[in-house]
Design a protein around this motif. Structure first.
Motif, mmCIF file in Angstrom:
data_model
loop_
_atom_site.group_PDB
_atom_site.id
_atom_site.type_symbol
_atom_site.label_atom_id
_atom_site.label_comp_id
_atom_site.label_asym_id
_atom_site.label_seq_id
_atom_site.Cartn_x
_atom_site.Cartn_y
_atom_site.Cartn_z
ATOM 1 N N LYS A 1 -41.546 -8.153 16.533
ATOM 2 C CA LYS A 1 -40.203 -8.737 16.691
ATOM 3 C C LYS A 1 -40.202 -10.249 16.510
ATOM 4 O O LYS A 1 -39.147 -10.864 16.362
ATOM 5 C CB LYS A 1 -39.624 -8.384 18.062
ATOM 6 N N ASP A 2 -41.380 -10.876 16.500
ATOM 7 C CA ASP A 2 -41.461 -12.334 16.397
ATOM 8 C C ASP A 2 -41.468 -12.854 14.962
ATOM 9 O O ASP A 2 -41.559 -14.054 14.736
ATOM 10 C CB ASP A 2 -42.720 -12.840 17.120
ATOM 11 N N GLY A 3 -41.396 -11.957 13.992
ATOM 12 C CA GLY A 3 -41.395 -12.419 12.608
ATOM 13 C C GLY A 3 -41.816 -11.322 11.662
ATOM 14 O O GLY A 3 -41.912 -10.156 12.036
ATOM 15 N N GLY A 4 -42.079 -11.709 10.415
ATOM 16 C CA GLY A 4 -42.503 -10.733 9.425
ATOM 17 C C GLY A 4 -41.339 -9.968 8.834
ATOM 18 O O GLY A 4 -40.165 -10.275 9.072
ATOM 19 N N ALA A 5 -41.661 -8.931 8.069
ATOM 20 C CA ALA A 5 -40.647 -8.179 7.329
ATOM 21 C C ALA A 5 -39.651 -7.470 8.244
ATOM 22 O O ALA A 5 -38.460 -7.394 7.931
ATOM 23 C CB ALA A 5 -41.325 -7.175 6.408
ATOM 24 N N LEU A 6 -40.135 -6.955 9.375
ATOM 25 C CA LEU A 6 -39.239 -6.186 10.249
ATOM 26 C C LEU A 6 -38.079 -7.025 10.751
ATOM 27 O O LEU A 6 -36.947 -6.539 10.854
ATOM 28 C CB LEU A 6 -40.016 -5.608 11.430
ATOM 29 N N SER A 7 -38.329 -8.294 11.060
ATOM 30 C CA SER A 7 -37.256 -9.150 11.579
ATOM 31 C C SER A 7 -36.140 -9.322 10.561
ATOM 32 O O SER A 7 -34.975 -9.518 10.926
ATOM 33 C CB SER A 7 -37.816 -10.517 11.986
ATOM 34 N N LYS A 8 -36.481 -9.219 9.255
ATOM 35 C CA LYS A 8 -35.463 -9.302 8.212
ATOM 36 C C LYS A 8 -34.754 -7.965 8.027
ATOM 37 O O LYS A 8 -33.532 -7.907 7.843
ATOM 38 C CB LYS A 8 -36.100 -9.746 6.897
ATOM 39 N N ILE A 9 -35.513 -6.887 8.072
ATOM 40 C CA ILE A 9 -34.950 -5.546 7.879
ATOM 41 C C ILE A 9 -33.983 -5.189 8.984
ATOM 42 O O ILE A 9 -32.954 -4.542 8.754
ATOM 43 C CB ILE A 9 -36.094 -4.509 7.817
ATOM 44 N N ILE A 10 -34.293 -5.626 10.195
ATOM 45 C CA ILE A 10 -33.536 -5.160 11.347
ATOM 46 C C ILE A 10 -32.190 -5.875 11.518
ATOM 47 O O ILE A 10 -31.290 -5.365 12.206
ATOM 48 C CB ILE A 10 -34.396 -5.284 12.631
ATOM 49 N N LYS A 11 -32.014 -7.032 10.870
ATOM 50 C CA LYS A 11 -30.753 -7.772 11.019
ATOM 51 C C LYS A 11 -29.535 -6.966 10.581
ATOM 52 O O LYS A 11 -28.576 -6.831 11.343
ATOM 53 C CB LYS A 11 -30.841 -9.098 10.256
ATOM 54 N N PRO A 12 -29.503 -6.408 9.361
ATOM 55 C CA PRO A 12 -28.334 -5.616 8.974
ATOM 56 C C PRO A 12 -28.163 -4.352 9.812
ATOM 57 O O PRO A 12 -27.034 -3.896 10.030
ATOM 58 C CB PRO A 12 -28.596 -5.279 7.500
ATOM 59 N N ILE A 13 -29.286 -3.782 10.281
ATOM 60 C CA ILE A 13 -29.193 -2.588 11.125
ATOM 61 C C ILE A 13 -28.482 -2.925 12.427
ATOM 62 O O ILE A 13 -27.605 -2.185 12.880
ATOM 63 C CB ILE A 13 -30.594 -2.000 11.396
ATOM 64 N N LEU B 1 -31.927 2.108 17.901
ATOM 65 C CA LEU B 1 -31.056 1.002 18.309
ATOM 66 C C LEU B 1 -29.604 1.442 18.520
ATOM 67 O O LEU B 1 -28.734 0.609 18.779
ATOM 68 C CB LEU B 1 -31.110 -0.109 17.261
ATOM 69 N N HIS B 2 -29.365 2.760 18.386
ATOM 70 C CA HIS B 2 -28.017 3.324 18.573
ATOM 71 C C HIS B 2 -26.996 2.681 17.640
ATOM 72 O O HIS B 2 -25.894 2.296 18.052
ATOM 73 C CB HIS B 2 -27.564 3.178 20.036
#
Length: 301
Positions: free
Chosen positions: A169-181, A242-243
């Motif tokens: 959650k502190d960075g990397g690809a996931l932090s970008k992917i999760i924003k629109p979700i 994340l519902h």
């Protein structure tokens, strides 16, 4: 051991430094500039082929994480050269300096990437014995790993960790992917049939720790969870945890290609990798399934 980390201020380096320190190892960071740190800091300048020789003299083991972020900017000609040079030239500088003073190490553990097999979508499950891909990332990884293999000439144990997408959650690809979700617009990318390989940051750091401490590890290892989903399943799972709603309309490939150019291939293509080699070492993953990994990072906090 005295462990020298290149790229020590990055996503993996920060967490690895902490756990190595907790395990009683002495950690030092190799950085472009002298900075405030909880650890000893040595400096180097890769472009000018300069390094504080004490960094090499005083180290028992090197962890090589240095390298320009492949997803930070579109892949212009200059950016592609930077991605390659930041990995290969830095490894060459470490090796040539050690060779000059006839220094060997207990081990060198280097990052690599599952992108070594090429940006392809197929039903083939890639093993470490499979050839490198013939595209840009395949070529980067081939040269990257070759630069690390030189250390065998110095009677040093070499480990190359071919890493999948790191979930943190502190960075990397996931932090970008999760924003629109989080904004409620989750959907699959491109065909949605390409596979996504991933690993929780804690599991990856523990693999690095094992690679450093376990003398039986050598060569290349695929580092990924066993729960390798298609892109559609990957996005659906995160949305579910994340519902958030999941939309049935995929983001068209041409949209991503117009935004990111050639770099879009790392989003639009992907195959599974075999992890039996790392499992055969006795390593046990803490996060085997995507749902539990996302819950740990974003729900159970």
């Amino acid at each position: 051991m005295n462990i020298l980390i290149t790229g020590g201020t990055g996503l993996v380096g920060r967490k690895l430094s902490k756990i190595l320190d907790q395990k009683g190892h002495s950690v030092a960071i190799l950085s472009r500039k002298q900075e405030n740190s909880n650890y000893k800091v040595y400096t180097w300048n890769i472009e000018q082929n300069q390094i504080d020789i004490k960094a090499i003299e005083e180290s028992d083991c090197i962890v090589h994480l240095a390298g320009a972020n492949i997803g930070e900017k579109p892949w212009s000609k200059n950016q592609k050269q930077l991605i390659l040079d930041s990995r290969v030239n830095s490894a060459n500088l470490l090796f040539n300096t050690a060779k000059k003073i006839n220094k060997s190490f207990k081990c060198i553990v280097s990052a690599s990437a599952v992108g070594c097999y090429g940006a392809v979508t197929s039903n083939h499950i890639f093993k470490e014995t499979d050839p490198f891909g013939d595209d840009f990332l395949g070529n980067v990884c081939k040269n990257w790993e070759s630069s690390i293999d030189q250390f065998q000439l110095l009677n040093t144990r070499v480990v190359k960790l071919r890493t999948s997408m790191v979930l943190d959650k502190d960075g990397g690809a996931l932090s970008k992917i999760i924003k629109p979700i989080k904004m409620g617009v989750a959907s699959a990318l491109g065909s949605g049939k390409q596979y996504v390989t991933w690993i929780h940051i804690d599991d990856l750091v523990n693999i690095y720790l094992k690679a450093i401490e376990d003398e039986n590890l050598s060569g290349a290892y695929n580092c990924s969870s066993m729960d390798q989903k298609t892109n559609k399943e990957f996005m659906q799972t995160i949305a579910k945890v994340l519902h958030k709603p999941f939309w049935p309309f995929n983001v068209p490939s041409f949209v991503l290609k117009s935004l990111y150019g050639e770099m879009a291939n790392i989003l639009l293509e992907g195959s599974r990798v075999d992890i039996s080699k790392i499992l055969s070492t006795g390593f046990k993953f803490k996060y085997n399934y995507l749902e539990e990994a996302i819950k740990d990072l974003y729900v159970n906090v």
